[in-house]
Write an enzyme that holds these catalytic residues in place. Structure first.
Site, PDB file in Angstrom:
ATOM      1  N   CYS A 160       0.922  -1.206  -0.359  1.00  0.00           N
ATOM      2  CA  CYS A 160      -0.114   0.371  -0.046  1.00  0.00           C
ATOM      3  C   CYS A 160       0.624   0.981  -0.043  1.00  0.00           C
ATOM      4  O   CYS A 160       1.854   1.307  -0.005  1.00  0.00           O
ATOM      5  CB  CYS A 160      -1.507  -0.287   1.106  1.00  0.00           C
ATOM      6  SG  CYS A 160      -1.855  -1.339   1.798  1.00  0.00           S
ATOM      7  N   ARG A 206       1.812   1.591  -5.969  1.00  0.00           N
ATOM      8  CA  ARG A 206       1.722   0.086  -4.785  1.00  0.00           C
ATOM      9  C   ARG A 206       0.637  -0.105  -4.176  1.00  0.00           C
ATOM     10  O   ARG A 206      -0.086  -0.859  -4.109  1.00  0.00           O
ATOM     11  CB  ARG A 206       2.400   0.914  -3.685  1.00  0.00           C
ATOM     12  CG  ARG A 206       3.346   2.083  -4.105  1.00  0.00           C
ATOM     13  CD  ARG A 206       4.149   2.548  -2.579  1.00  0.00           C
ATOM     14  NE  ARG A 206       4.001   1.541  -1.480  1.00  0.00           N
ATOM     15  CZ  ARG A 206       5.480   1.223  -1.105  1.00  0.00           C
ATOM     16  NH1 ARG A 206       6.421   0.233  -2.209  1.00  0.00           N
ATOM     17  NH2 ARG A 206       5.530  -0.262   0.339  1.00  0.00           N
ATOM     18  N   TRP A 217      -3.751  -0.969  -0.975  1.00  0.00           N
ATOM     19  CA  TRP A 217      -3.893  -2.992  -1.406  1.00  0.00           C
ATOM     20  C   TRP A 217      -4.749  -3.920  -1.159  1.00  0.00           C
ATOM     21  O   TRP A 217      -3.567  -4.479  -0.407  1.00  0.00           O
ATOM     22  CB  TRP A 217      -2.256  -3.101  -2.259  1.00  0.00           C
ATOM     23  CG  TRP A 217      -2.237  -4.427  -3.176  1.00  0.00           C
ATOM     24  CD1 TRP A 217      -1.660  -5.607  -2.969  1.00  0.00           C
ATOM     25  CD2 TRP A 217      -3.051  -4.899  -4.539  1.00  0.00           C
ATOM     26  NE1 TRP A 217      -2.000  -6.483  -4.277  1.00  0.00           N
ATOM     27  CE2 TRP A 217      -2.792  -5.903  -4.896  1.00  0.00           C
ATOM     28  CE3 TRP A 217      -3.568  -3.458  -5.391  1.00  0.00           C
ATOM     29  CZ2 TRP A 217      -3.002  -6.285  -5.872  1.00  0.00           C
ATOM     30  CZ3 TRP A 217      -3.916  -4.575  -7.647  1.00  0.00           C
ATOM     31  CH2 TRP A 217      -3.612  -5.577  -7.265  1.00  0.00           C
ATOM     32  N   ASN A 259       0.830  -0.127   6.319  1.00  0.00           N
ATOM     33  CA  ASN A 259       1.047  -1.504   4.642  1.00  0.00           C
ATOM     34  C   ASN A 259       1.675  -1.594   6.232  1.00  0.00           C
ATOM     35  O   ASN A 259       2.416  -2.075   6.581  1.00  0.00           O
ATOM     36  CB  ASN A 259       2.227  -0.209   4.262  1.00  0.00           C
ATOM     37  CG  ASN A 259       2.497  -0.846   3.162  1.00  0.00           C
ATOM     38  OD1 ASN A 259       2.070  -2.455   2.484  1.00  0.00           O
ATOM     39  ND2 ASN A 259       4.280  -0.539   2.479  1.00  0.00           N
ATOM     40  N   GLY A 260       1.209  -3.431   5.251  1.00  0.00           N
ATOM     41  CA  GLY A 260       1.577  -4.651   5.714  1.00  0.00           C
ATOM     42  C   GLY A 260       0.640  -5.549   6.094  1.00  0.00           C
ATOM     43  O   GLY A 260      -0.619  -5.042   6.185  1.00  0.00           O
ATOM     44  N   GLU A 303       7.700 -21.897 -19.324  1.00  0.00           N
ATOM     45  CA  GLU A 303       7.402 -20.365 -18.224  1.00  0.00           C
ATOM     46  C   GLU A 303       8.667 -19.871 -18.927  1.00  0.00           C
ATOM     47  O   GLU A 303       8.119 -18.131 -19.219  1.00  0.00           O
ATOM     48  CB  GLU A 303       7.063 -20.424 -16.788  1.00  0.00           C
ATOM     49  CG  GLU A 303       7.081 -19.670 -16.366  1.00  0.00           C
ATOM     50  CD  GLU A 303       5.748 -18.135 -16.868  1.00  0.00           C
ATOM     51  OE1 GLU A 303       5.309 -18.487 -17.493  1.00  0.00           O
ATOM     52  OE2 GLU A 303       6.135 -16.657 -16.514  1.00  0.00           O
ATOM     53  N   LYS A 332       8.024 -16.377 -21.301  1.00  0.00           N
ATOM     54  CA  LYS A 332       8.987 -15.216 -20.924  1.00  0.00           C
ATOM     55  C   LYS A 332       9.010 -14.551 -22.336  1.00  0.00           C
ATOM     56  O   LYS A 332       9.628 -13.246 -22.994  1.00  0.00           O
ATOM     57  CB  LYS A 332       9.242 -15.566 -19.591  1.00  0.00           C
ATOM     58  CG  LYS A 332       8.933 -14.785 -18.219  1.00  0.00           C
ATOM     59  CD  LYS A 332       8.265 -14.268 -17.965  1.00  0.00           C
ATOM     60  CE  LYS A 332       6.707 -13.751 -18.435  1.00  0.00           C
ATOM     61  NZ  LYS A 332       5.841 -14.369 -17.851  1.00  0.00           N
ATOM     62  N   GLU A 360       7.176 -13.585 -25.022  1.00  0.00           N
ATOM     63  CA  GLU A 360       6.306 -12.354 -24.855  1.00  0.00           C
ATOM     64  C   GLU A 360       7.172 -11.106 -24.705  1.00  0.00           C
ATOM     65  O   GLU A 360       6.360 -10.204 -25.347  1.00  0.00           O
ATOM     66  CB  GLU A 360       5.197 -12.267 -23.872  1.00  0.00           C
ATOM     67  CG  GLU A 360       5.871 -12.417 -22.495  1.00  0.00           C
ATOM     68  CD  GLU A 360       4.760 -12.772 -21.423  1.00  0.00           C
ATOM     69  OE1 GLU A 360       3.373 -12.148 -21.996  1.00  0.00           O
ATOM     70  OE2 GLU A 360       5.163 -13.154 -20.121  1.00  0.00           O
ATOM     71  N   HIS A 420      10.461 -37.345 -29.968  1.00  0.00           N
ATOM     72  CA  HIS A 420       9.341 -37.883 -31.107  1.00  0.00           C
ATOM     73  C   HIS A 420       9.205 -36.565 -31.727  1.00  0.00           C
ATOM     74  O   HIS A 420       7.927 -36.991 -32.050  1.00  0.00           O
ATOM     75  CB  HIS A 420       8.810 -38.251 -30.043  1.00  0.00           C
ATOM     76  CG  HIS A 420       9.076 -39.339 -28.818  1.00  0.00           C
ATOM     77  ND1 HIS A 420       8.915 -40.452 -28.998  1.00  0.00           N
ATOM     78  CD2 HIS A 420       8.830 -39.066 -27.900  1.00  0.00           C
ATOM     79  CE1 HIS A 420       9.247 -40.927 -28.035  1.00  0.00           C
ATOM     80  NE2 HIS A 420       9.793 -40.620 -26.831  1.00  0.00           N
ATOM     81  N   LYS A 441      -2.196  -6.621 -19.929  1.00  0.00           N
ATOM     82  CA  LYS A 441      -2.063  -7.356 -18.352  1.00  0.00           C
ATOM     83  C   LYS A 441      -3.153  -8.097 -18.650  1.00  0.00           C
ATOM     84  O   LYS A 441      -3.355  -8.905 -17.369  1.00  0.00           O
ATOM     85  CB  LYS A 441      -1.691  -6.390 -17.433  1.00  0.00           C
ATOM     86  CG  LYS A 441      -1.395  -6.744 -16.128  1.00  0.00           C
ATOM     87  CD  LYS A 441      -0.278  -7.135 -15.914  1.00  0.00           C
ATOM     88  CE  LYS A 441      -0.148  -7.762 -14.458  1.00  0.00           C
ATOM     89  NZ  LYS A 441       1.328  -8.668 -14.712  1.00  0.00           N
TER      90      LYS A 441
HETATM   91  C1  F6R Z   1       2.311 -13.286 -19.197  1.00  0.00           C
HETATM   92  C2  F6R Z   1       0.842 -13.435 -18.445  1.00  0.00           C
HETATM   93  C3  F6R Z   1       0.001 -13.709 -18.864  1.00  0.00           C
HETATM   94  C4  F6R Z   1      -1.298 -14.261 -17.737  1.00  0.00           C
HETATM   95  C5  F6R Z   1      -2.762 -14.724 -18.420  1.00  0.00           C
HETATM   96  C6  F6R Z   1      -3.436 -15.156 -17.081  1.00  0.00           C
HETATM   97  O1  F6R Z   1       3.335 -13.670 -18.332  1.00  0.00           O
HETATM   98  O2  F6R Z   1       0.752 -12.884 -17.746  1.00  0.00           O
HETATM   99  O3  F6R Z   1      -0.333 -15.300 -19.739  1.00  0.00           O
HETATM  100  O4  F6R Z   1      -0.923 -14.870 -16.934  1.00  0.00           O
HETATM  101  O5  F6R Z   1      -3.346 -13.930 -19.526  1.00  0.00           O
HETATM  102  O6  F6R Z   1      -3.275 -14.047 -16.253  1.00  0.00           O
HETATM  103  P1  F6R Z   1      -4.833 -14.010 -14.949  1.00  0.00           P
HETATM  104  O7  F6R Z   1      -3.114 -14.816 -13.907  1.00  0.00           O
HETATM  105  O8  F6R Z   1      -5.090 -12.627 -14.274  1.00  0.00           O
HETATM  106  O9  F6R Z   1      -5.401 -14.543 -15.063  1.00  0.00           O
END
Ligand code: F6R
Length: 610
Positions: A2, A27, A75, A101-102, A482, A486, A489, A505, A605
């Site tokens: 926060c 934050r 938050w 905060n915490g 993963e 990364k 993307e 295979h 996001k």
């Molecule tokens: C990759 C990434 C996306 C999310 C996906 C699900 O870095 O951020 O692949 O993981 O869109 O998002 P959430 O977790 O918010 O359901």
């Protein structure tokens, strides 16, 4: 996470607090509020929503002419993000005002004591206990009352407190959560972070852990928890505002990668009992149904799906329950066999991903038990679930998930061990050992982060690579997936994550000189097999980068061109450490290619469309 701001001096406090809060919005941003002195005492204005909403309300009411005040952007960690739970919080009399905060880990115990003494609580937050504890000490100087609160409160916390009896005094305190003082001329500031006051002063004092700071327009006094004065060095801030918002890091993603040790520690806070076993109070109500389940489904998208992959290995091994995992967008259309004895775990950092929500709603309609893992308190997923475990990673601004992923892994480990405890499928000694391993993760991830300069050098060398495979077995397989995601993307490099044993295979046909193969080999029973698979890739001309548990370098020297060592620890648990070098590798390759890592092209996001 926060944001806290405080101001005392000759200027209009609210006009300083609001921009300060806006600078701390990274934050947290689910609700916000300010408190300030006015003629009749201290007034509080707060509401759910973002700082801009608060600002509009204040503008409508007429900006108050106050000379001191505190503010907060929240938050949520305890209590849904509504107006009542927004900070500041007050005692029964309205004379003691607190922002925090915490997490106060023993707040339930403190609250029970205070309620027994007749205190009435307005909110569901842990913070409010602080106001009522200080209310119990009307004769004690505010600084001393805050010191006494700090001695009783457990966990990580930063506080800013004011009391109506002294309109020139703000008291701050810190343990674990950040707090800095900005020193001005005839005015002083408090903030969770430098951007809160950087436009007004470049002089600051960092408040250390277990210190209490009293600020007045002309003075700043720092003491320890016994009231002894402590010398606090003043520093000059050299960052500009943008650098300060990113904590001196070049991007939010880099900052978030480095926040992982703290984020994991926050995920664990209060969730391990004194007996060394997992303690998930969040699951108390769903406990009876959890005992009765005979099958587990885990649904998620993207990075969260990779956490689901890991959960399958862990939950099956620890509970002996069959676990199915599904990409959320596939789940409901394949007509899965679900019933009241099925546990469905939905993982979503945002808690708003439409496919994941649709999947869990489908499961609810079949009568299954729903558990959510989310980073956002009161998100749609959290509201849908019978029980929810929050990852407490703080807001993630970079589009690519980093700290929300590693904290998901840890949250799922806790869920797996909790189920094993409830169902009696593992002996307590083994669980305690695994929990000890989980506890060491923050320090081990910190150790991995020390190798960032080496990985950066490597990334520069590999920046032009166009074909990359990421390979692993067992718990290293989701990490490989993963790592590939990364790199795709944020660096726009074609990368494939594969189960190492599956390469022969078909995909092995693609291996030739110029292809980079990243192998992940943590301390597991299949490490030797992964190394053999890497030898197969090397024999066909690939360049091999190995993320390897320390202590095994000799076995790997003949197959690897480059080795990044990660700390060793219990199988499945320590995969958390091996994903960090892959985040850094992708980040540094993207940076070397001059790309905008915080906002990769075509991505959002939160994905709220099907
Ligand atoms: C990759 C990434 C996306 C999310 C996906 C699900 O870095 O951020 O692949 O993981 O869109 O998002 P959430 O977790 O918010 O359901």
């Amino acid at each position: 996470m926060c944001g806290i701001v405080g101001y005392v001096g000759p200027r209009s406090a609210v006009e300083i607090l609001i921009p300060g809060l806006a600078r701390l919005e990274y934050r947290g941003y689910d609700s916000a509020g300010v408190a300030f002195w006015e003629e009749k005492g201290i007034a509080i204005i707060k509401q759910a929503g973002r700082i801009a909403d608060l600002e509009r309300s204040l503008a409508r009411a007429g900006v108050p002419d106050a000379r001191a005040g505190i503010g907060h952007t929240r938050w949520a960690t305890h209590g849904v993000p509504n107006t009542i739970n927004a900070h500041p919080h007050r005692d029964c009399t309205g004379q003691v005002i607190v922002v925090h905060n915490g997490i106060i880990e023993n707040w339930m115990e403190l609250k029970a004591e205070l309620e027994a003494n007749g205190h009435e609580f307005a909110s569901e937050t842990d913070t409010e206990v602080v106001a009522h504890m200080i209310e119990e000490m009307p004769e004690v100087a505010l600084e001393e009352a805050v010191r006494l609160v700090m001695k009783r409160a457990e966990g990580a916390l930063a506080l800013a407190v004011m009391r109506s009896s002294d309109s020139q005094l703000l008291v701050g305190a810190r343990r674990g959560s950040p707090l800095v003082v900005g020193r001005g001329e005839g005015e002083n500031f408090l903030g969770s972070d430098i951007p809160a006051f950087l436009e007004h002063t470049r002089k600051m004092i960092v408040v250390d852990d277990d210190r209490v700071v009293a600020i007045r327009p002309e003075s700043v006094t720092v003491t320890d928890l016994d009231g002894n004065p402590v010398e606090a060095a003043e520093r000059l801030i050299e960052w500009d505002l943008e650098a300060a918002e990113k904590g001196g890091y070049a991007t939010f993603m880099e900052k978030e990668i480095f926040e992982q040790p703290k984020a994991i520690a926050d995920t664990l806070r209060g969730r391990i009992g004194p007996n060394g076993l997992v303690r998930l109070t969040e699951f108390a109500e769903a406990e009876r149904r959890l005992r009765e389940i005979d099958k587990v489904f885990v649904v998620a998208c993207g990075t969260s799906f990779h956490a689901a992959m890991m959960a399958k290995y862990a939950i099956e091994r620890w509970t002996r329950l069959p676990v199915e995992i599904d990409i959320a967008s596939e789940f409901r259309y394949r007509d899965p066999v679900l019933d009241r004895r099925s546990l469905v775990i939905g993982i979503s950092q945002s808690g708003e991903t439409l496919d994941t929500l649709a999947a869990v709603r489908y499961a609810r309609a079949q009568g299954s038990v729903l558990v959510g893992v989310s980073n956002v308190v009161d998100s749609a997923l959290a509201r849908e679930a019978d029980a929810v475990l929050y990852t407490r990673a703080g807001p993630e601004i970079g589009v690519a998930a980093t700290k929300t992923f590693t904290t998901q892994l840890v949250a799922l480990q806790l869920i797996g061990l909790h189920l094993a405890q409830v169902r009696g499928t593992m002996d307590e000694g083994t669980i305690v050992n695994l929990v000890q391993g989980i506890r060491r993760l923050p320090a081990s991830v910190e150790a991995v982060l020390e190798t960032v300069p080496d990985i950066t050098e490597l990334a520069k060398e590999l920046a032009d690579t166009r074909d990359v495979f990421f390979l692993g077995r067992s718990g290293d397989f989701p990490v490989a997936m993963e790592g590939a995601l990364k790199l795709k993307e944020i660096a726009y490099v074609r990368a494939e994550g594969y189960a190492a044993g599956e390469m022969k295979h078909g995909p092995i046909a693609l291996i030739e000189p110029g292809v980079l193969v990243v192998g992940v080999a943590t301390d597991s029973h299949v490490r030797g097999k992964t190394l053999s698979n890497m030898a197969e890739m090397k024999a066909r001309g690939a360049t091999i980068l190995l993320v390897l548990a320390e202590g095994h370098r000799d076995e790997a020297l003949s197959v690897a061109d480059h080795i990044v060592e990660v700390p060793s620890g219990p199988d499945l648990i320590y995969t958390v450490t091996s994903v960090v070098p892959l985040q850094v590798l992708a980040y540094q390759i993207a940076s070397a290619r001059g790309l905008d890592v915080d906002k990769p092209r075509n991505l959002a996001k939160t994905v709220t469309v099907e």
